[in-house]
Design a protein around this motif. Structure first.
Motif, short mmCIF file in Angstrom:
data_model
loop_
_atom_site.label_atom_id
_atom_site.label_comp_id
_atom_site.label_asym_id
_atom_site.label_seq_id
_atom_site.Cartn_x
_atom_site.Cartn_y
_atom_site.Cartn_z
N GLY A 102 48.12 35.45 26.19
CA GLY A 102 47.01 35.92 26.99
C GLY A 102 45.73 35.22 26.60
O GLY A 102 45.74 34.10 26.07
N THR A 103 44.61 35.89 26.84
CA THR A 103 43.30 35.31 26.56
C THR A 103 42.61 36.11 25.46
O THR A 103 42.42 37.32 25.59
CB THR A 103 42.42 35.32 27.83
OG1 THR A 103 43.08 34.62 28.87
CG2 THR A 103 41.08 34.64 27.55
N ALA A 135 34.49 38.28 29.67
CA ALA A 135 35.42 39.29 30.18
C ALA A 135 34.85 40.08 31.35
O ALA A 135 35.57 40.40 32.30
CB ALA A 135 35.81 40.24 29.05
N PRO A 191 46.11 37.15 33.85
CA PRO A 191 44.98 37.27 34.78
C PRO A 191 44.98 38.62 35.49
O PRO A 191 45.96 39.01 36.13
CB PRO A 191 45.22 36.12 35.76
CG PRO A 191 45.91 35.08 34.93
CD PRO A 191 46.82 35.86 34.03
N GLY A 192 43.90 39.37 35.33
CA GLY A 192 43.77 40.66 35.99
C GLY A 192 44.40 41.81 35.22
O GLY A 192 44.33 42.96 35.65
N VAL A 193 45.00 41.52 34.04
CA VAL A 193 45.65 42.57 33.23
C VAL A 193 44.86 42.70 31.93
O VAL A 193 45.05 41.89 31.01
CB VAL A 193 47.12 42.24 32.93
CG1 VAL A 193 47.75 43.38 32.12
CG2 VAL A 193 47.89 42.00 34.21
N PRO A 194 43.96 43.68 31.82
CA PRO A 194 43.13 43.81 30.62
C PRO A 194 43.95 44.18 29.39
O PRO A 194 44.99 44.83 29.50
CB PRO A 194 42.14 44.92 30.98
CG PRO A 194 42.85 45.73 32.03
CD PRO A 194 43.67 44.73 32.81
N LEU A 195 43.47 43.76 28.22
CA LEU A 195 44.14 44.08 26.96
C LEU A 195 43.07 44.47 25.95
O LEU A 195 42.52 43.62 25.25
CB LEU A 195 44.94 42.87 26.46
CG LEU A 195 45.67 43.05 25.12
CD1 LEU A 195 46.70 44.16 25.21
CD2 LEU A 195 46.31 41.74 24.68
N LEU A 212 41.10 39.70 25.56
CA LEU A 212 40.45 39.84 26.86
C LEU A 212 41.46 40.26 27.93
O LEU A 212 41.32 41.28 28.56
CB LEU A 212 39.77 38.52 27.25
CG LEU A 212 38.70 38.01 26.28
CD1 LEU A 212 38.17 36.66 26.74
CD2 LEU A 212 37.59 39.02 26.15
N GLU A 213 42.49 39.43 28.09
CA GLU A 213 43.51 39.71 29.11
C GLU A 213 44.89 39.35 28.58
O GLU A 213 45.04 38.35 27.87
CB GLU A 213 43.25 38.92 30.38
CG GLU A 213 42.01 39.28 31.16
CD GLU A 213 41.86 38.45 32.42
OE1 GLU A 213 41.47 39.00 33.46
OE2 GLU A 213 42.12 37.23 32.35
#
Length: 206
Positions: free
Chosen positions: A12-13, A36, A77-81, A73-74
């Protein structure tokens, strides 16, 4: 460089926070949060809340002599963590491994980490890695409410790593606000630990 930290992959990011000083921590967190959330004025309160939450975690990591700190961060893409990771390199000689309840880690060091993983105890789990032994301890804790954010339930997973040639230990502490998704988050953290590579100090380049 006398201490070499274990290396690992973070799916992820993620953003890295520079723990060198108050100024570098603040700058790093501001950069990560803006990446973010963006700079929309309507999200100013959210940015402030996130900066406060991450700053508290980063300060705690630095006060406990962390060598690295990362903010998720994610996952995709579009999936927050909402999670963070602190990396520590404790002094093996001064760390009371048995007092910490890490009998498996002591056994791994005593018999060499290339041997069969020690038996699990009631409050820990062992993870067999290539030339590295990992012992996981899981905790629930609460981040107290502030003027900017409510009380938050946190899930913390501590991974104590042992490696040989020479014997050494490291601690990777993951924390997430997804406490209700404990099983899924632990599986994710386990997967990160499964990527760990820890070069021998003798073979490291200064």
């Amino acid at each position: 460089m006398t201490d070499i930290a274990p290396r690992f992959a973070l799916p992820g990011t993620w953003g890295r926070v520079n723990l060198a000083s108050d100024a570098t921590i603040q700058k790093s967190i501001r950069k990560v949060v803006e990446h973010a959330v963006g700079r929309d004025d309507k999200l100013a309160t959210l940015r402030s809340e996130l900066r406060g939450r991450f700053r508290e975690a980063a300060d705690l990591a630095r006060d406990n002599s962390a060598v690295d700190f990362y903010l998720a961060l994610e996952l995709a893409p579009g999936v927050p963590l909402p999670a963070w990771l602190a990396v520590f390199l404790p002094d093996l000689a001064s760390t009371d491994i048995d007092k910490l309840g890490l009998g498996e880690l002591r056994a791994a060091l005593n018999v060499s980490v290339s041997a069969t993983a020690p038996q699990e105890s009631a409050n820990t789990s062992t993870i067999a890695l290539n030339r590295v032994q990992a012992v996981r301890q899981v905790f629930r804790r609460v981040q107290a409410a502030t003027e900017e954010s409510p009380e938050i339930q946190l899930l913390q997973a501590d991974y104590w790593l042992a490696a040989s040639n020479p014997n050494r230990i490291a601690l990777l502490t993951f924390t997430t606000t997804y406490a209700d998704l404990e099983q899924q988050m632990l599986e994710f953290f386990d997967a990160v630990i499964g990527t760990v590579r820890w070069d021998s100090l003798e073979g490291a380049i200064a």
